[in-house]
Design a protein around this motif. Sequence first.
Motif, short mmCIF file in Angstrom:
data_model
loop_
_atom_site.label_atom_id
_atom_site.label_comp_id
_atom_site.label_asym_id
_atom_site.label_seq_id
_atom_site.Cartn_x
_atom_site.Cartn_y
_atom_site.Cartn_z
N PHE A 8 28.14 48.56 53.74
CA PHE A 8 28.62 47.57 52.82
C PHE A 8 28.05 47.64 51.52
CE2 PHE A 8 30.16 46.77 57.02
CZ PHE A 8 31.37 46.28 56.85
N CYS A 9 28.49 47.56 50.39
CA CYS A 9 27.65 47.27 49.14
C CYS A 9 28.56 46.58 48.09
CB CYS A 9 27.27 48.74 48.48
SG CYS A 9 28.58 49.99 48.44
N LYS A 10 27.75 45.94 47.45
CA LYS A 10 28.43 44.97 46.30
C LYS A 10 28.58 46.03 45.01
CE LYS A 10 27.74 41.37 43.27
NZ LYS A 10 26.86 40.11 42.59
N PHE A 11 29.85 45.99 44.70
CA PHE A 11 30.15 46.98 43.51
C PHE A 11 30.07 46.47 42.44
CE2 PHE A 11 33.33 49.27 40.70
CZ PHE A 11 32.64 50.52 40.93
N PRO A 12 28.75 46.67 41.43
CA PRO A 12 28.59 46.07 40.42
C PRO A 12 29.66 46.19 39.14
CG PRO A 12 27.39 48.30 40.36
CD PRO A 12 28.08 48.03 41.94
N LEU A 13 30.46 47.00 39.12
CA LEU A 13 31.37 47.10 38.14
C LEU A 13 32.93 46.75 38.67
CD1 LEU A 13 30.30 50.80 36.70
CD2 LEU A 13 29.70 48.33 36.11
N MET A 14 33.06 45.75 39.70
CA MET A 14 34.45 45.53 40.02
C MET A 14 35.26 44.90 38.89
SD MET A 14 36.47 45.87 42.64
CE MET A 14 35.28 46.08 43.95
N THR A 15 34.71 43.72 38.19
CA THR A 15 35.38 43.13 37.09
C THR A 15 35.89 43.97 36.10
OG1 THR A 15 34.07 41.14 37.18
CG2 THR A 15 35.21 41.41 35.30
N GLU A 16 35.16 45.20 35.73
CA GLU A 16 35.64 46.02 34.57
C GLU A 16 36.57 46.79 35.07
OE1 GLU A 16 31.10 44.84 33.57
OE2 GLU A 16 32.63 45.53 35.56
N LEU A 17 36.50 47.32 36.56
CA LEU A 17 37.42 48.10 37.24
C LEU A 17 38.64 47.42 37.22
CD1 LEU A 17 38.13 50.71 38.66
CD2 LEU A 17 37.40 49.82 40.70
N LYS A 18 38.78 46.40 37.72
CA LYS A 18 40.05 45.58 37.99
C LYS A 18 40.79 45.23 36.62
CE LYS A 18 39.45 43.86 42.63
NZ LYS A 18 39.77 42.80 43.72
N TYR A 19 39.97 44.94 35.58
CA TYR A 19 40.51 44.93 34.30
C TYR A 19 41.17 46.27 33.79
CZ TYR A 19 41.16 44.65 29.11
OH TYR A 19 41.67 44.71 28.11
N LEU A 20 40.72 47.27 33.84
CA LEU A 20 41.15 48.64 33.46
C LEU A 20 42.17 48.91 34.56
CD1 LEU A 20 37.78 50.69 33.16
CD2 LEU A 20 39.38 49.91 31.38
N LEU A 21 42.14 48.82 35.76
CA LEU A 21 43.53 48.95 36.49
C LEU A 21 44.73 47.90 36.22
CD1 LEU A 21 41.52 49.43 39.97
CD2 LEU A 21 42.95 51.24 38.72
N LYS A 22 44.46 46.95 35.71
CA LYS A 22 45.43 46.09 35.30
C LYS A 22 46.19 46.67 34.34
CE LYS A 22 46.74 41.54 33.73
NZ LYS A 22 46.16 40.12 33.52
#
Length: 196
Positions: free
Chosen positions: A128-142
């Motif tokens: 289990f790890c905290k993904f440090p770029l989740m905000t950026e990734l979800k913005y790009l996926l949007k």
Amino acid sequence: MKINRIDTDMDIVSYSIGAPFPEDRYISSNDCVMPRITPHSFDVVITLKNLTIEERKSIAYDSFNVSIFVFKQIPYIIFDFGGYKCNIAINIQKIRQVPIEQWIKDVEETVVLYLLEECTGNILDIRFCKFPLMTELKYLLKLQSKITKESIDSRIVEGESMYSVHDMLNYSIFFGEVPASEKIIESQDTEEEFLF
């Protein structure tokens, strides 16, 4: 260690070290890295032929770097485990468990890495790890939300044929680090149970 999680069909499934991964489509006899979309985040399922002790340690326990490379609105997530580097891309149109907008707005940052044994699909490690770029990734996926599933798949293949993992790493626009795992899983007999 036994973990209960909600799978892609919204059923509760158990994952245990030493047991086969419960979804056959993720089991491979070749080197393979695949994303597995969950109701709140995503998992990464890794199978390596001739896995070395150093590769296993670097994936399961050591700190590693992540970055995001973008090609034609497709964010590729690059995992740099030191000697081993790989990438995945997520097709947002394949999210079935929850509405896409709900998944994008979810604040969950946990990503689970499953390291599988080749051919058998037995789970060697779960991290289990905290993904440090989740905000950026979800913005790009949007930004993919208006693109068809087939077009996204086509762009993913095109990007992977044009750029090596090394090229994607060099041209990445976001970078982050996942710290070393605090707890090393050594026993298959642990009684811990988690529900995610």
